[in-house]
Motif scaffolding. Structure first.
Motif, PDB file in Angstrom:
ATOM      1  N   LYS A  39       0.843  -1.190   0.000  1.00 56.25           N
ATOM      2  CA  LYS A  39       0.000   0.000   0.000  1.00 56.25           C
ATOM      3  C   LYS A  39       0.880   1.242   0.000  1.00 56.25           C
ATOM      4  CE  LYS A  39      -3.706  -2.118   2.682  1.00 56.25           C
ATOM      5  NZ  LYS A  39      -4.473  -2.043   3.919  1.00 56.25           N
ATOM      6  N   ASP A  40       0.329   2.356  -0.483  1.00 56.75           N
ATOM      7  CA  ASP A  40       1.012   3.638  -0.425  1.00 56.75           C
ATOM      8  C   ASP A  40       0.711   4.308   0.911  1.00 56.75           C
ATOM      9  OD1 ASP A  40       2.160   3.446  -2.922  1.00 56.75           O
ATOM     10  OD2 ASP A  40       0.489   4.419  -3.945  1.00 56.75           O
ATOM     11  N   TRP A  87       5.308  10.356  -0.435  1.00 55.49           N
ATOM     12  CA  TRP A  87       4.557   9.119  -0.673  1.00 55.49           C
ATOM     13  C   TRP A  87       5.538   7.954  -0.723  1.00 55.49           C
ATOM     14  CZ3 TRP A  87      -0.553   8.435  -0.527  1.00 55.49           C
ATOM     15  CH2 TRP A  87      -1.357   9.567  -0.589  1.00 55.49           C
ATOM     16  N   ASN A  89       5.681   3.588  -0.842  1.00 53.52           N
ATOM     17  CA  ASN A  89       4.991   2.311  -0.961  1.00 53.52           C
ATOM     18  C   ASN A  89       5.572   1.362   0.072  1.00 53.52           C
ATOM     19  OD1 ASN A  89       4.547  -0.543  -2.126  1.00 53.52           O
ATOM     20  ND2 ASN A  89       3.163   0.761  -3.298  1.00 53.52           N
ATOM     21  N   SER A  90       4.730   0.561   0.688  1.00 52.30           N
ATOM     22  CA  SER A  90       5.198  -0.335   1.743  1.00 52.30           C
ATOM     23  C   SER A  90       6.154  -1.406   1.215  1.00 52.30           C
ATOM     24  CB  SER A  90       4.020  -0.994   2.462  1.00 52.30           C
ATOM     25  OG  SER A  90       3.236  -1.736   1.554  1.00 52.30           O
ATOM     26  N   SER A  91       6.297  -1.521  -0.092  1.00 43.84           N
ATOM     27  CA  SER A  91       7.277  -2.460  -0.643  1.00 43.84           C
ATOM     28  C   SER A  91       8.702  -1.997  -0.345  1.00 43.84           C
ATOM     29  CB  SER A  91       7.082  -2.611  -2.155  1.00 43.84           C
ATOM     30  OG  SER A  91       7.361  -1.396  -2.819  1.00 43.84           O
TER      31      SER A  91
END
Length: 144
Positions: A39-40, A87, A89-91
């Motif tokens: 998720k962002d 922003w 991303n959880s990656s």
């Protein structure tokens, strides 16, 4: 003979529908797993000093990308610094934040805070007198 032919045809048609339904179900379940994995998030870094303290530098790291703001970019030396909203991303998995400051008095303090989605995720505080007081925090999206 005609009845046997209709029964065989019905059996084939039923088998085809069961197979088609199974394939559609498997494909849809795989899609949902992929969509929910990462998720962002809105991330913000904030560093503040009190009682005449001055920031020397800040270091932010998102994933493997490091960004350092040295005192030359903070001149005149400031009591507070904020990254603005970023922003992420959880990656990216890991977020690190550190800052150092000159604290002139024994009751001077520096606080660094990491906000994720507008909420405090991590905070660290260092107190005391010194030319190079350091505070650091780390956050991982992989931890529950």
């Amino acid at each position: 003979m005609k009845q046997f032919y209709n029964l065989k045809s019905l059996l084939r048609l039923s088998s085809l529908f069961v197979l088609l339904f199974s394939v559609i179900t498997v494909v849809n379940s795989c899609k949902k797993d992929e969509d929910e994995e990462f998720k962002d998030h809105v991330v913000q870094f904030v560093a503040k000093t009190s009682t005449g303290g001055e920031l020397i530098s800040t270091v932010t790291q998102i994933g493997t990308a490091q960004n350092t703001t040295y005192s030359t970019d903070l001149k005149p030396l400031k009591e507070s610094w904020s990254s603005g909203e970023v922003w992420v991303n959880s990656s990216q998995a890991q977020i690190n934040f550190a800052a150092n400051a000159m604290l002139p008095q024994a009751n001077s303090e520096m606080t660094i805070t990491l906000y994720i989605d507008g909420e405090i995720a991590r905070t660290a505080k260092v107190t005391g007198q010194g030319d190079n007081k350091v505070a650091k925090v780390a956050f991982s999206f992989l931890e529950p």
